[in-house]
Design a protein around this motif. Sequence first.
Motif, PDB file in Angstrom:
ATOM      1  N   TYR A 104      -3.751   1.064   6.575  1.00 49.52           N
ATOM      2  CA  TYR A 104      -3.104   2.282   6.895  1.00 49.52           C
ATOM      3  C   TYR A 104      -1.614   2.480   7.481  1.00 49.52           C
ATOM      4  O   TYR A 104      -1.138   3.346   7.367  1.00 49.52           O
ATOM      5  CB  TYR A 104      -4.322   2.993   7.696  1.00 49.52           C
ATOM      6  N   ARG A 107       0.807   2.075   5.304  1.00 53.99           N
ATOM      7  CA  ARG A 107       1.288   3.254   4.272  1.00 53.99           C
ATOM      8  C   ARG A 107       1.740   4.244   5.205  1.00 53.99           C
ATOM      9  O   ARG A 107       2.705   4.958   4.888  1.00 53.99           O
ATOM     10  CB  ARG A 107      -0.058   3.572   3.917  1.00 53.99           C
ATOM     11  N   VAL A 143      -4.851   1.302  -0.576  1.00 50.47           N
ATOM     12  CA  VAL A 143      -4.502   2.091   0.122  1.00 50.47           C
ATOM     13  C   VAL A 143      -3.302   2.896  -0.238  1.00 50.47           C
ATOM     14  O   VAL A 143      -3.151   4.084  -0.096  1.00 50.47           O
ATOM     15  CB  VAL A 143      -4.512   1.560   1.792  1.00 50.47           C
ATOM     16  N   TYR A 199      -9.620   5.653  -1.091  1.00 51.37           N
ATOM     17  CA  TYR A 199      -8.918   5.367   0.336  1.00 51.37           C
ATOM     18  C   TYR A 199      -8.348   6.759   0.725  1.00 51.37           C
ATOM     19  O   TYR A 199      -7.903   6.849   1.821  1.00 51.37           O
ATOM     20  CB  TYR A 199      -8.085   4.185   0.090  1.00 51.37           C
ATOM     21  N   TYR A 203      -7.852   7.414   4.727  1.00 46.66           N
ATOM     22  CA  TYR A 203      -6.613   7.136   5.385  1.00 46.66           C
ATOM     23  C   TYR A 203      -6.337   8.594   6.134  1.00 46.66           C
ATOM     24  O   TYR A 203      -5.675   8.431   7.255  1.00 46.66           O
ATOM     25  CB  TYR A 203      -5.640   7.194   4.145  1.00 46.66           C
ATOM     26  N   TRP A 206      -8.564   8.447   9.410  1.00 43.26           N
ATOM     27  CA  TRP A 206      -7.663   7.357  10.216  1.00 43.26           C
ATOM     28  C   TRP A 206      -6.464   8.008  10.888  1.00 43.26           C
ATOM     29  O   TRP A 206      -6.291   7.775  12.108  1.00 43.26           O
ATOM     30  CB  TRP A 206      -7.088   6.238   9.338  1.00 43.26           C
TER      31      TRP A 206
END
Length: 219
Positions: A104, A107, A143, A199, A203, A206
């Motif tokens: 994460y 990304r 991800v 995801y 994400y 998160w």
Amino acid sequence: TLDHDRKNGGKWVLESNAGDLGNSYQWIADNLLGGENNVFQKMNELSGSVPIGSEGAYAFLGPSRMDMSCLGMTPGGFVFPTPLTFSELSTGHLVRATLEAMAYTIRANLEQIEELVGIQATDIALGGGMTRTETFVKIVANVIGKNIKISNTPWTSAIGAYLCACTALGDFASLKEASTSIRPKNRDLDPSPDHASNYEDLYLQWLQNCSDFQELSLQ
């Protein structure tokens, strides 16, 4: 890091640094699996046995989207469903949650660069010691949701430093020449459409959790 070569010959590098990924990775390995003979293989096995999303477990061990306006120590740790009598949290959940958090983070930093320059990354390469954990490599691809190129050696930083030193000593006329002299073959890894879709929500959750953690005080 995004490199750009303009048509007029100008070059620049823009970096968004995820922070202490390697140290966090090693910390998990030492504290959860320090007695294992092949700790990286064990981490791969444990994390691979846990479903996507680590069944609600999230890790916050320091690595995050780069923000130079907010430096220093922040709260961290693991967040997971309780009571434990219902969640049945295992070592594998903590390992996978850590690997997912790192993906994460990668990304988030990539998106930050893309937003700043208005250019979508087309070639994404992954190297370093963490590539020895194959589950992590697959998590990163899913991800990000794009094809990534995996180095066939984990020693990418050491090789880069060696080439820089050789160029400074005159063995190569330029860093470009040095980089083309030792170019290990990369393997391509495509994301799984189903996993990448799953995801997306994880994400975003998160990111929200990271924002919530910033509101906490260490005092």
